[in-house]
Enzyme design. Structure first.
Site, PDB file in Angstrom:
ATOM      1  N   TYR A 178      25.331  34.689  40.942  1.00 20.45           N
ATOM      2  CA  TYR A 178      24.763  35.526  40.007  1.00 20.45           C
ATOM      3  C   TYR A 178      23.433  35.417  39.784  1.00 20.45           C
ATOM      4  O   TYR A 178      22.393  36.346  39.827  1.00 20.45           O
ATOM      5  CB  TYR A 178      25.290  35.532  38.650  1.00 20.45           C
ATOM      6  CG  TYR A 178      25.033  36.542  37.638  1.00 20.45           C
ATOM      7  CD1 TYR A 178      25.429  37.856  37.748  1.00 20.45           C
ATOM      8  CD2 TYR A 178      24.274  36.441  36.477  1.00 20.45           C
ATOM      9  CE1 TYR A 178      24.814  39.046  36.677  1.00 20.45           C
ATOM     10  CE2 TYR A 178      24.071  37.149  35.566  1.00 20.45           C
ATOM     11  CZ  TYR A 178      24.026  38.440  35.847  1.00 20.45           C
ATOM     12  OH  TYR A 178      23.627  39.517  34.813  1.00 20.45           O
TER      13      TYR A 178
ATOM     14  N   ASN B  14      34.865  38.216  23.326  1.00 23.43           N
ATOM     15  CA  ASN B  14      35.776  37.209  23.351  1.00 23.43           C
ATOM     16  C   ASN B  14      36.261  36.926  21.826  1.00 23.43           C
ATOM     17  O   ASN B  14      37.484  37.007  21.354  1.00 23.43           O
ATOM     18  CB  ASN B  14      35.417  35.827  23.707  1.00 23.43           C
ATOM     19  CG  ASN B  14      35.938  35.496  25.047  1.00 23.43           C
ATOM     20  OD1 ASN B  14      36.875  36.412  25.572  1.00 23.43           O
ATOM     21  ND2 ASN B  14      35.642  34.165  25.432  1.00 23.43           N
TER      22      ASN B  14
HETATM   23  N1  LIG Z   1      25.218  43.057  29.399  1.00 20.72           N
HETATM   24  C1  LIG Z   1      24.504  41.895  29.154  1.00 20.72           C
HETATM   25  O1  LIG Z   1      24.416  41.265  28.308  1.00 20.72           O
HETATM   26  C2  LIG Z   1      23.384  41.886  30.545  1.00 20.72           C
HETATM   27  C3  LIG Z   1      22.621  40.666  30.380  1.00 20.72           C
HETATM   28  C4  LIG Z   1      21.586  40.643  31.547  1.00 20.72           C
HETATM   29  C5  LIG Z   1      21.697  41.208  32.522  1.00 20.72           C
HETATM   30  N2  LIG Z   1      22.431  42.428  32.806  1.00 20.72           N
HETATM   31  C6  LIG Z   1      22.649  43.069  33.771  1.00 20.72           C
HETATM   32  O2  LIG Z   1      22.659  44.732  33.557  1.00 20.72           O
HETATM   33  C7  LIG Z   1      23.531  45.104  34.319  1.00 20.72           C
HETATM   34  C8  LIG Z   1      24.800  46.096  33.681  1.00 20.72           C
HETATM   35  O3  LIG Z   1      25.450  44.869  33.057  1.00 20.72           O
HETATM   36  P1  LIG Z   1      26.693  45.403  32.227  1.00 20.72           P
HETATM   37  O4  LIG Z   1      26.959  44.452  31.230  1.00 20.72           O
HETATM   38  O5  LIG Z   1      26.897  46.892  31.895  1.00 20.72           O
HETATM   39  O6  LIG Z   1      27.982  45.019  33.239  1.00 20.72           O
HETATM   40  P2  LIG Z   1      29.135  45.772  33.882  1.00 20.72           P
HETATM   41  O7  LIG Z   1      29.878  44.683  34.484  1.00 20.72           O
HETATM   42  O8  LIG Z   1      29.651  46.395  32.713  1.00 20.72           O
HETATM   43  O9  LIG Z   1      28.611  46.803  34.735  1.00 20.72           O
HETATM   44  C9  LIG Z   1      28.080  46.809  36.001  1.00 20.72           C
HETATM   45  C10 LIG Z   1      28.285  47.873  36.967  1.00 20.72           C
HETATM   46  O10 LIG Z   1      28.086  48.107  38.282  1.00 20.72           O
HETATM   47  C11 LIG Z   1      29.206  48.402  38.972  1.00 20.72           C
HETATM   48  N3  LIG Z   1      28.988  47.835  40.342  1.00 20.72           N
HETATM   49  C12 LIG Z   1      29.313  46.294  40.627  1.00 20.72           C
HETATM   50  N4  LIG Z   1      29.307  46.086  41.766  1.00 20.72           N
HETATM   51  C13 LIG Z   1      28.858  47.491  42.424  1.00 20.72           C
HETATM   52  C14 LIG Z   1      28.460  47.588  43.788  1.00 20.72           C
HETATM   53  N5  LIG Z   1      28.548  46.916  44.621  1.00 20.72           N
HETATM   54  N6  LIG Z   1      28.148  49.038  43.690  1.00 20.72           N
HETATM   55  C15 LIG Z   1      28.212  49.946  42.941  1.00 20.72           C
HETATM   56  N7  LIG Z   1      28.582  49.562  41.653  1.00 20.72           N
HETATM   57  C16 LIG Z   1      28.875  48.388  41.335  1.00 20.72           C
HETATM   58  C17 LIG Z   1      30.398  47.952  38.156  1.00 20.72           C
HETATM   59  O11 LIG Z   1      31.367  48.813  38.346  1.00 20.72           O
HETATM   60  C18 LIG Z   1      29.845  48.230  36.717  1.00 20.72           C
HETATM   61  O12 LIG Z   1      30.097  49.672  36.517  1.00 20.72           O
HETATM   62  C19 LIG Z   1      23.828  44.021  35.394  1.00 20.72           C
HETATM   63  O13 LIG Z   1      23.140  44.165  36.595  1.00 20.72           O
HETATM   64  C20 LIG Z   1      23.883  43.001  34.672  1.00 20.72           C
HETATM   65  O14 LIG Z   1      23.476  41.926  35.593  1.00 20.72           O
HETATM   66  C21 LIG Z   1      23.565  42.593  31.605  1.00 20.72           C
END
Ligand SMILES: NC(=O)c1ccc[n+]([C@@H]2O[C@H](COP(=O)([O-])OP(=O)(O)OC[C@H]3O[C@@H](n4cnc5c(N)ncnc54)[C@H](O)[C@@H]3O)[C@@H](O)[C@H]2O)c1
Length: 313
Positions: free
Chosen positions: A145, A190
């Site tokens: 990641y 969690n």
């Molecule tokens: N939520 C947080 O606290 C947080 C913090 C830092 C970064 N991010 C970034 O924000 C983004 C969204 O995070 P989130 O919390 O909504 O996570 P999430 O897992 O809920 O959403 C990720 C989405 O991407 C889709 N996905 C995964 N692999 C894929 C692929 N190969 N092709 C197409 N779709 C794909 C999943 O099905 C999901 O809908 C991510 O890139 C994550 O790294 C989130």
């Protein structure tokens, strides 16, 4: 002219809120997702809008569509999910970035990358500012990641330097809110699920490690501001809530709001778990005129209400 906006990972936690937010403005929204961690329920309420479209697609494969803006969010974000298939996680970040940047180049779209505070690893600098290069283990279980996201940032900046793409990079710190998955192992979900079910609350280590938590509405507001920011502003820019809480304090606030009788139980620290994480958001404040507004207390109220309905109907 109406903008056509594509959101990869649009059925996920953050992506679904972003779809919803962008549909409040003129324009069309295309949600692209392979439903790895995303869920159809997250976007079901948007399906009646004729300006909203969903495409099942894996971003590790090329995509040919006509769009004006791309928000690249596709990537599992919780350790449980991104460590389940680490090779696919790296591919999603790296091949996904290459494919989306290639698309942006072809159709001259502006493209925003959802990067992460994990690019700072286990930081020696506190709070973390954008000029800090980070301390990341390249071969650990979190590396798929962390390093995937770091490489994606490299690709964004090389496309910017080499092909003059309009790029925007935001580094997102811990964000929480409704539509997080109950099984994703992230600390807020969690603790809430355990408290609501009356199960023991697992505190890793002493529980004195700190995190800052940003409510989802604040985060989405910052992302949209970033996409609309002037051409020359690429970021990376930290987006998060700088108010720090220990895991113990978080658990206690959740116990209070849920009226739960759950006990706090200490468990071993996971590998490479950062001790401290807090964003320096002065760049976002200055360049985007943005600061988080929602307190942890208010944000938890909304999130607990969501999980209560999810678990008890
Ligand atoms: N939520 C947080 O606290 C947080 C913090 C830092 C970064 N991010 C970034 O924000 C983004 C969204 O995070 P989130 O919390 O909504 O996570 P999430 O897992 O809920 O959403 C990720 C989405 O991407 C889709 N996905 C995964 N692999 C894929 C692929 N190969 N092709 C197409 N779709 C794909 C999943 O099905 C999901 O809908 C991510 O890139 C994550 O790294 C989130």
């Amino acid at each position: 002219m109406n903008k056509r906006i594509m959101i990869t990972g649009g059925a996920g936690f953050l992506g679904s809120h972003l779809c919803e937010r962008l549909l409040r403005e003129p324009g069309e929204v295309l949600c692209v997702d392979n439903f790895y961690t995303g869920r159809k329920q997250n976007i079901a309420h948007l399906m009646g809008d004729h300006r909203f479209e969903v495409m099942r697609h894996d971003v590790t494969f090329p995509l040919y569509v006509e769009v004006d803006q791309i928000y690249n969010l596709a990537c599992p974000a919780s350790p449980i999910h991104y460590q389940f298939d680490p090779v696919q996680t790296t591919k999603t970040s790296v091949h996904g970035a290459i494919n989306m940047l290639g698309l942006a180049k072809r159709v001259k779209a502006r493209i925003l990358q959802a990067s992460t505070s994990e690019v700072y690893g286990d930081p020696e600098v506190h709070p973390q500012h954008e000029g800090y290069w980070g301390k990341v283990n390249p071969i650990g279980v979190r590396s798929c990641y962390d390093e995937g996201k770091r490489c994606a940032e490299t690709l964004f900046f090389d496309y910017w330097r080499q092909h003059h793409l309009q790029i925007k990079v935001v580094r997102i710190f811990n964000t929480y809110g409704p539509r997080m998955r109950p099984d994703d192992g992230r600390v807020v979900s969690n603790f809430i699920v355990q408290a609501l079910k009356g199960e023991d609350i697992s505190i890793y280590g002493e529980g004195l490690q700190t995190r800052s938590f940003c409510y989802v509405d604040d985060l989405i507001d910052a992302m949209v501001r970033m996409m609309k920011s002037p051409d020359g502003f690429t970021g990376p820019v930290n987006i998060g809530n700088p108010t720090e809480f220990t895991m113990l304090a978080l658990a206690e606030e959740i116990l209070r709001q849920t009226n739960s009788a759950s006990r706090l139980v200490h468990r071993p620290l996971p590998e490479d778990d950062p001790r401290q994480r807090r964003p320096d958001i002065s760049l976002a404040q200055k360049s985007l005129g943005w600061s988080p507004r929602v307190s942890l207390e208010d944000g938890l109220k909304e999130t607990i209400a969501y999980f209560r309905t999810l678990i008890f109907g």
